[in-house]
Scaffold this active site. Structure first.
Site, short mmCIF file in Angstrom:
data_model
loop_
_atom_site.label_atom_id
_atom_site.label_comp_id
_atom_site.label_asym_id
_atom_site.label_seq_id
_atom_site.Cartn_x
_atom_site.Cartn_y
_atom_site.Cartn_z
N LYS A 113 0.76 -0.99 -0.21
CA LYS A 113 -0.02 0.00 0.04
C LYS A 113 0.93 1.18 0.00
O LYS A 113 0.44 2.42 -0.67
CB LYS A 113 -0.95 0.08 1.24
CG LYS A 113 -1.97 -0.92 1.05
CD LYS A 113 -3.30 -0.72 1.63
CE LYS A 113 -4.41 -1.80 1.18
NZ LYS A 113 -5.67 -1.90 1.76
N LYS A 195 -3.85 -10.76 -6.68
CA LYS A 195 -4.90 -11.09 -6.10
C LYS A 195 -6.24 -9.89 -6.51
O LYS A 195 -5.98 -8.83 -6.87
CB LYS A 195 -4.66 -10.38 -4.70
CG LYS A 195 -5.76 -10.70 -3.55
CD LYS A 195 -5.63 -10.11 -2.23
CE LYS A 195 -5.74 -8.52 -2.00
NZ LYS A 195 -6.59 -8.32 -0.82
N LYS A 198 -10.59 -5.27 -3.95
CA LYS A 198 -11.88 -4.15 -4.24
C LYS A 198 -11.36 -2.95 -4.52
O LYS A 198 -12.00 -2.00 -5.01
CB LYS A 198 -12.73 -4.28 -3.26
CG LYS A 198 -12.12 -3.90 -1.67
CD LYS A 198 -13.60 -3.74 -0.84
CE LYS A 198 -13.41 -4.49 0.56
NZ LYS A 198 -12.20 -3.87 1.43
#
Ligand code: ATP
Ligand code: LTN
Length: 332
Positions: A113, A195, A198
């Site tokens: 992130k 992966k 969302k």
């Protein structure tokens, strides 16, 4: 015998994907009758990346309605919004002093992130696993059903619990991750080495959202990247087809082996259409139910108020014990 406690949460940080469902929510359903369950909307985790306030509020309610629409029974489980229980932040603060900066810097999700949001590497993003440890430990949870990407965070929660217990005496139950054998990591339909996520919005065909309509779902599966060859077989050298087989078997409730046999001798096109139709058929009633629940504001806010109250009581008990152990004055 005291009933065992199960804890899990999802961030209201975007539209949920079929990965979130297969890797986490689906597994909660079967466990809810066997454990005392707490399921949260992790909105405090969500703000570690920028969120639009109105959207965050709306998504929190949508997530609660989705939990119920998927089959979580709010009478049987405690469903609540994380920020309504102040003990999460309070315990996080105590645990911060038992957690090393180096440990947090090594977390895979933090590294990913940070790379993705290089302009906003904030303290919350780094502290994310400690807040997650606080979530779990506050309820003395034994079992934490999550997708594979969260195992490292549950491991650190275990380490922190053990560390606290060693320093201050037995206080926390040491939790364990519960990861399903099939479907713990659903991959992107466009890049099967990544992966499905969302918050990945760059390529809208990569993720199937639980809110997608039938045509969109079928189109996304038709465009899914497949592998060379023509056999419908689960194997390491066929990541695209293997991912589709996993999705199909999860939604059909059959084994991957059975799914392979069903499509023996059939082509990729036919298979992809069948996966799309299966997922679309399964999602339609969930979407209708979520819509119905969201329209009934009084019902939903009643559930969340009751949930927050139950969670608050359980959390208060643990936090008071923690404060006593660390030597915080709590009045005479
Ligand atoms: P974000 O992209 O915002 O980080 P996410 O899609 O990774 O979100 P989370 O809120 O982090 O979702 O995760 C919710 C739950 O869904 C967790 O238990 C996580 O392990 C699980 N999960 C997320 N993505 C997948 C996936 N692709 N396959 C299986 N499980 C998943
Ligand atoms: N970080 C988790 C969401 C989460 C969670 C938790 C999961 C927040 N607190 C406690 C299990 C237990 C994620 O899925 N991204």
């Amino acid at each position: 015998m005291e009933e065992k406690i199960l804890y899990s949460a999802i961030q209201p940080s975007g539209n949920l994907t079929i990965g979130n469902y297969i890797g986490s929510i689906r597994n909660w359903i079967g466990l809810q009758s066997k454990f005392t369950c707490f399921f949260a909307m992790a909105n405090m985790h969500a703000i570690t990346v920028r969120q639009d306030p109105a959207q965050l509020r709306r998504r929190t309610l949508e997530l609660a309605a989705l939990y119920i629409a998927c089959g979580i029974d709010p009478e049987q489980c405690t469903l609540y919004v994380q920020s309504q229980v102040p003990q999460h932040a309070e315990l996080c603060w105590v645990l911060n002093s038992l957690t090393y900066v180096g440990e947090m810097e090594r977390m895979t999700q933090f590294k990913d992130k940070s790379a993705k949001h290089a302009e906003n590497i904030n303290m919350g993003l780094m502290d994310y696993p400690v807040l997650m440890a606080a979530d779990i430990l506050l309820y003395q949870a034994e079992l934490v059903p999550v997708g594979q990407d969260q195992t490292q965070h549950v491991e650190i929660a275990r380490d922190i619990a053990i560390r606290f217990n060693n320093r201050y005496g037995e206080t926390f139950r040491v939790p364990e991750a519960f990861i399903v054998k099939q479907g713990a990591k659903i991959m992107s339909l466009q890049e099967p080495s990544k992966k499905m996520s969302k918050s990945e919005t760059e390529n809208p065909n990569a993720s199937v959202y639980l809110t997608d309509d039938r045509d969109t779902i079928i189109r996304k599966f038709k465009r899914a990247v497949t592998d060379s060859g023509s056999e419908i077989r689960f194997s390491e050298d066929k990541p695209g087809i293997s991912n589709l087989l996993t999705i199909y078997s999860a939604y059909r409730g059959v084994s991957v082996g059975d799914a392979e046999r069903e499509f023996e001798g059939k082509g990729y096109g036919e298979f992809k259409l069948a996966v799309g139709e299966t997922v679309a058929d399964a999602l339609a009633p969930v979407q209708a139910e979520q819509k119905r629940i969201l329209a009934d504001k009084a019902y939903l806010s009643g559930i969340l108020a009751a949930g927050a109250e139950r969670a608050f009581k359980a959390a208060r008990k643990t936090l008071s014990k923690v404060y006593r152990k660390v030597g915080f004055y709590q009045g005479d």
